[in-house]
Every structure is written in C-alpha cells, then in structure tokens.
Design an enzyme around this catalytic site. Structure first.
Site, PDB file in Angstrom:
ATOM      1  N   GLU A 105       0.807  -1.216   0.000  1.00  0.00           N
ATOM      2  CA  GLU A 105       0.000   0.000   0.000  1.00  0.00           C
ATOM      3  C   GLU A 105       0.843   1.270   0.000  1.00  0.00           C
ATOM      4  OE1 GLU A 105      -1.837  -1.606   3.642  1.00  0.00           O
ATOM      5  OE2 GLU A 105      -1.447   0.366   4.470  1.00  0.00           O
TER       6      GLU A 105
ATOM      7  N   CYS B 249       3.617   8.294   0.627  1.00  0.00           N
ATOM      8  CA  CYS B 249       4.280   7.404   1.571  1.00  0.00           C
ATOM      9  C   CYS B 249       4.317   6.030   0.914  1.00  0.00           C
ATOM     10  CB  CYS B 249       3.445   7.404   2.846  1.00  0.00           C
ATOM     11  SG  CYS B 249       3.934   6.203   4.046  1.00  0.00           S
TER      12      CYS B 249
ATOM     13  N   CYS C 156       6.781  -7.005   7.194  1.00  0.00           N
ATOM     14  CA  CYS C 156       8.006  -6.512   7.820  1.00  0.00           C
ATOM     15  C   CYS C 156       8.470  -7.539   8.842  1.00  0.00           C
ATOM     16  CB  CYS C 156       7.758  -5.173   8.502  1.00  0.00           C
ATOM     17  SG  CYS C 156       9.269  -4.465   9.209  1.00  0.00           S
TER      18      CYS C 156
ATOM     19  N   CYS D 261       7.656  -4.638  15.330  1.00  0.00           N
ATOM     20  CA  CYS D 261       7.353  -3.654  16.368  1.00  0.00           C
ATOM     21  C   CYS D 261       5.956  -3.951  16.900  1.00  0.00           C
ATOM     22  CB  CYS D 261       7.439  -2.236  15.817  1.00  0.00           C
ATOM     23  SG  CYS D 261       9.080  -1.869  15.163  1.00  0.00           S
TER      24      CYS D 261
ATOM     25  N   CYS E  74       2.686  -2.099  15.417  1.00  0.00           N
ATOM     26  CA  CYS E  74       2.591  -1.834  13.978  1.00  0.00           C
ATOM     27  C   CYS E  74       1.849  -2.927  13.220  1.00  0.00           C
ATOM     28  CB  CYS E  74       4.005  -1.665  13.420  1.00  0.00           C
ATOM     29  SG  CYS E  74       4.045  -1.454  11.639  1.00  0.00           S
TER      30      CYS E  74
ATOM     31  N   GLY F  56       7.198  -2.053   5.674  1.00  0.00           N
ATOM     32  CA  GLY F  56       8.549  -2.586   5.556  1.00  0.00           C
ATOM     33  C   GLY F  56       9.622  -1.698   6.149  1.00  0.00           C
ATOM     34  N   GLU F  57      10.805  -2.285   6.311  1.00  0.00           N
ATOM     35  CA  GLU F  57      11.964  -1.554   6.830  1.00  0.00           C
ATOM     36  C   GLU F  57      12.894  -1.275   5.637  1.00  0.00           C
ATOM     37  OE1 GLU F  57      13.298  -0.003   9.557  1.00  0.00           O
ATOM     38  OE2 GLU F  57      14.960   0.257   8.174  1.00  0.00           O
TER      39      GLU F  57
ATOM     40  N   SER G 282      12.812   6.444   6.240  1.00  0.00           N
ATOM     41  CA  SER G 282      12.556   6.236   7.671  1.00  0.00           C
ATOM     42  C   SER G 282      13.031   4.853   8.091  1.00  0.00           C
ATOM     43  CB  SER G 282      11.044   6.360   7.923  1.00  0.00           C
ATOM     44  OG  SER G 282      10.736   6.044   9.259  1.00  0.00           O
TER      45      SER G 282
ATOM     46  N   SER H  32      12.793   6.290  13.572  1.00  0.00           N
ATOM     47  CA  SER H  32      11.616   5.997  14.396  1.00  0.00           C
ATOM     48  C   SER H  32      12.095   5.647  15.795  1.00  0.00           C
ATOM     49  CB  SER H  32      10.839   4.820  13.802  1.00  0.00           C
ATOM     50  OG  SER H  32      10.286   5.182  12.561  1.00  0.00           O
TER      51      SER H  32
ATOM     52  N   HIS I 131      10.466   6.451  19.126  1.00  0.00           N
ATOM     53  CA  HIS I 131       9.308   5.926  19.871  1.00  0.00           C
ATOM     54  C   HIS I 131       9.570   5.593  21.330  1.00  0.00           C
ATOM     55  CE1 HIS I 131       7.864   5.850  15.868  1.00  0.00           C
ATOM     56  NE2 HIS I 131       8.079   4.591  15.574  1.00  0.00           N
TER      57      HIS I 131
ATOM     58  N   ASN J  62      -2.207   5.476  15.960  1.00  0.00           N
ATOM     59  CA  ASN J  62      -3.390   5.036  15.233  1.00  0.00           C
ATOM     60  C   ASN J  62      -3.765   3.648  15.720  1.00  0.00           C
ATOM     61  OD1 ASN J  62      -4.849   6.248  13.076  1.00  0.00           O
ATOM     62  ND2 ASN J  62      -2.939   6.368  11.928  1.00  0.00           N
TER      63      ASN J  62
ATOM     64  N   CYS K 249       0.395   2.778   8.334  1.00  0.00           N
ATOM     65  CA  CYS K 249       0.992   1.810   7.416  1.00  0.00           C
ATOM     66  C   CYS K 249       0.616   0.377   7.725  1.00  0.00           C
ATOM     67  CB  CYS K 249       2.492   1.977   7.468  1.00  0.00           C
ATOM     68  SG  CYS K 249       2.936   3.683   7.205  1.00  0.00           S
TER      69      CYS K 249
END
Ligand code: SAH
Ligand code: SF4
Length: 361
Positions: free
Chosen positions: A95, A116, A123, A127, A130, A170-171, A202, A225, A227, A301, A344
């Site tokens: 996406e 984006c 991934c 995390c 996520c 993804g990373e 990112s 990131s 966090h 989110n 994401c």
C-alpha cells in the site's frame, strides 16, 4: 528479478541501459529514448516505444520483464489523505498513502503532495504497535515495484507528487540495495527527477545502515523511528532495540549528522501509558538536542487486535510543550489518516483478513 527470473526494465539505471544497448550493438542514445518512454511518457509495454526499431523492441521483451502493479482499492477522498492498495504480479498486497498539502513536515513547506511508499511486503522487525509487522515478512520489493507506486498513484490521482517518504510497509534499510537503486531512479533527471531533499527514508534503527547511508553521496533525508527515549521503553515495543540499543543507534546518528548537512528527524508515536510520560519527553529532548534533530510526534493510530491507544489531546500537547520549552523544533501531527485506517500496513491487513474470511466462509 521477477518470477520468471528476468530483471524488470524499469529497475535499470541509465548507465546499465547504455551498457545493455552496447552489447546489443545499438547506439547509446537509445538508452535515453527508453528511459524517456519509461519514466516520462510512462508507457506500459515495449510496443509503445514507437521510435525504437521493431527488432529491438522484440529483443528487449525477450530479455526483460515489464511488470505493472494494479490498484485494487482506493480509500479516502481527493482533498484529504488517500490510500492505495496494490496487488503485485505474484498476488502480494502492498500500500501507498497520498497526503496532500502536508503541513511543514520534514522541512517541507505546505502545498506539497507527499506519497508514503512501501519497500517490503510485510516486515520482519515486529514492532509491537505496527500493523505491517503483524503478519510477518513475505519478501523485499524490487526497485521497479518501489518506483511504480509513485507512477501508479500519479496516474490514478492525476496529481504531480513532489515529496516522497519511505514510511509505508517494511523496513527500507533491510532492503538496502533495491532502496538505493529506486532512489537513484526517483532522483535522476533521466528518471522521475525528484530532488533528494524531497525524499525521506525512515528506519526503525538499523544502525549499520544509517552509517552506510551517511557514506553515500546522496542527500536524501533521514527519519529515525525512536518511539522511546530509554532502552526500557524501546525494548518493550521495538525488538530491534535488543540488537542496536539507544547508545548504538544515537552514535550512528552522530556519525550521520557529522557527514550530512541536513538535520535528521526523530519520529515518535505517542502511545498512552507506554512512552508519553514527562520523563520520556525530557530525555527525548536531550537526545534531540545532542543531534540537532527535529521531532515529529504522531498520535498512535489504533490497530485492530492490538492493545495500544493514543494519549488524550491534553497529554499530547503537554508532551509537545516539554520539547518546545527545551528548545526543540517539534511538531505534533494531527493525523489525517485516522478515519481511513491510514497508518501503514492497516489496509493490507484488513484486506487480507477479509479475503481469508471469504475463503473460509
Ligand atoms: N520501518 C520503517 C518505516 C516504515 S514504518 C520505520 O519503522 O521507520 C513508518 C512509520 O509509521 C514509523 O515511524 C512507524 O513507527 C509508524 N507507525 C507504524 N504503526 C503505526 C500506528 N499504528 N500509528 C502511527 N504510526 C505508526
Ligand atoms: Fe517494520 Fe517499521 Fe512497522 Fe517496525 S514500525 S514493524 S520496522 S514497518
């Protein structure tokens, strides 16, 4: 490579196209013609490259694939955030999100259309908050699949995109080779021609690749990131921190800022009761000051099936004001995508779940 083992023509750099045409006994300028068809005219087949000899078109079709990605769902409306779900030729879903006129993000003024984009299917970094990590990792995207997200969204929306952020699924640094190849195509005048300062990568904190990017000539922007401002908090929500803890991550960031002119950005999702305390804000300010980094706060989110939630508006503003009082350039994103599940990985997750329901029904 594609499923058939062929390289996709849209993954090639201009020099590689020139080399290939040399091998085929063709003049070098043909490479420029092909790049123009691919990245400016944006044709979808070799047959449309009408100024190439028929025999060359046939030879290219023998040697290279020419894949496209199909839009299967669009959520949102034109004047707000729009989310695009694509199906890849092998059936996988990825996406992209189109964000119009984003307010001063990553050093950009407003009136920009930011996309984006994703770099992997799923991934592997897991995390805890996520959606992208929830179903695990399937595969890396190829360079053409990364670039095609931009082309397909421009085509479908009729909008010219001027800002790219690698913050989709993804990373990016775990797919370093395809990432840097895609960046070259996006950035080059013979490709999409988008300036490096309008491209942001990112990462969740792959320290060695932060150093590697620092050593590359490209001037793309870096977002980290974070966090969490302590190992205790980061360990709880980001497994990567057990491999590269905050010390290792920040020293890679030190190295990065010593080599690049641009300031880096810390991304910081605010999750209620996890990382939103005053103490975390003060420590985050300390890290940001050390690196002259900007901080981008993102209210969490909610993801179906995950226990986390965003802090109250009051708490968010309080966190922001602690950073600002410490002299940090910080913004609080008033998340536009919340209504359409724009964070994401969420649309893909939802679609995968629906498809499984249909199969088992
Ligand atoms: N893997 C990279 C890039 C993709 S994630 C990275 O982690 O940086 C892009 C951003 O979206 C990250 O900052 C990530 O933490 C954030 N994100 C993921 N899930 C989210 C959620 N549910 N709400 C808000 N932001 C989220
Ligand atoms: Fe992967 Fe980034 Fe999601 Fe972590 S936040 S699971 S690294 S996509």
């Amino acid at each position: 490579m594609t499923r058939a083992g062929k390289i996709d023509i849209k993954s090639l750099r201009l020099e590689e196209l020139q080399e290939k045409l040399g091998e085929l006994g063709e003049p070098k300028y043909r490479a420029g013609q092909i790049a123009d068809w691919l990245h400016k005219q944006r044709v979808t087949s070799f047959d449309e490259m009408t100024d190439l000899p028929q025999s060359l078109r046939a030879e290219l079709a023998r040697q290279f694939s020419f894949d496209k990605i199909d839009i299967v769902r669009v959520l949102g409306s034109k004047d707000s955030t729009q989310k695009f779900l694509f199906r890849l030729p092998d059936g996988n879903l990825i996406e992209s999100v189109l964000i119009p006129a984003s307010p001063a993000l990553y050093g950009k003024k407003s009136d920009r259309r930011t996309i984006c984009i994703s770099t992997q299917v799923g991934c592997a970094y897991g995390c805890k908050f996520c959606a992208s990590g929830l179903e695990g990792f399937s595969r890396n995207l190829r360079a053409n699949e990364i670039v095609d997200q931009i082309i397909a969204v421009e085509r479908a929306s009729g909008e010219k995109i001027d800002n790219i952020v690698f913050m989709g699924m993804g990373e990016p640094f775990a797919n370093f080779e395809n990432l840097t190849r895609a960046i070259r195509i996006i950035n080059s005048p013979w490709g999409l021609g988008i300036g490096a300062r309008h491209i942001t990568v990112s990462t969740s904190g792959l320290a060695p690749q932060i150093r590697k990017l620092a050593d590359e000539p490209t001037q793309v922007r870096l977002a980290v990131s974070l966090h969490g401002a302590t190992d205790e908090v980061r360990d709880r929500i980001m497994p990567i921190n057990r491999r590269y803890n905050i010390d290792m991550l920040l020293s890679a960031c030190d190295y990065y800022t010593s080599r690049k002119k641009q300031r880096l950005t810390f991304e910081y999702i605010l999750i209620a009761g996890v990382n939103d305390s005053d103490e975390q804000a003060h420590l985050l300010a300390k890290h940001a000051r050390r690196l002259s980094a900007k901080v981008n706060l993102i209210p969490y989110n909610t993801v179906d099936g995950l226990p986390w939630s965003r802090p109250s508006r009051n708490r968010q503003e309080n966190f922001l004001s602690i950073l600002r009082a410490a002299g940090i350039a910080a913004t609080l994103r008033r998340e536009k995508g919340h209504d359409i599940e724009a964070a994401c990985g969420q649309l893909r997750l939802q679609t995968n779940r629906e498809e499984r329901r249909q199969i088992t029904a």
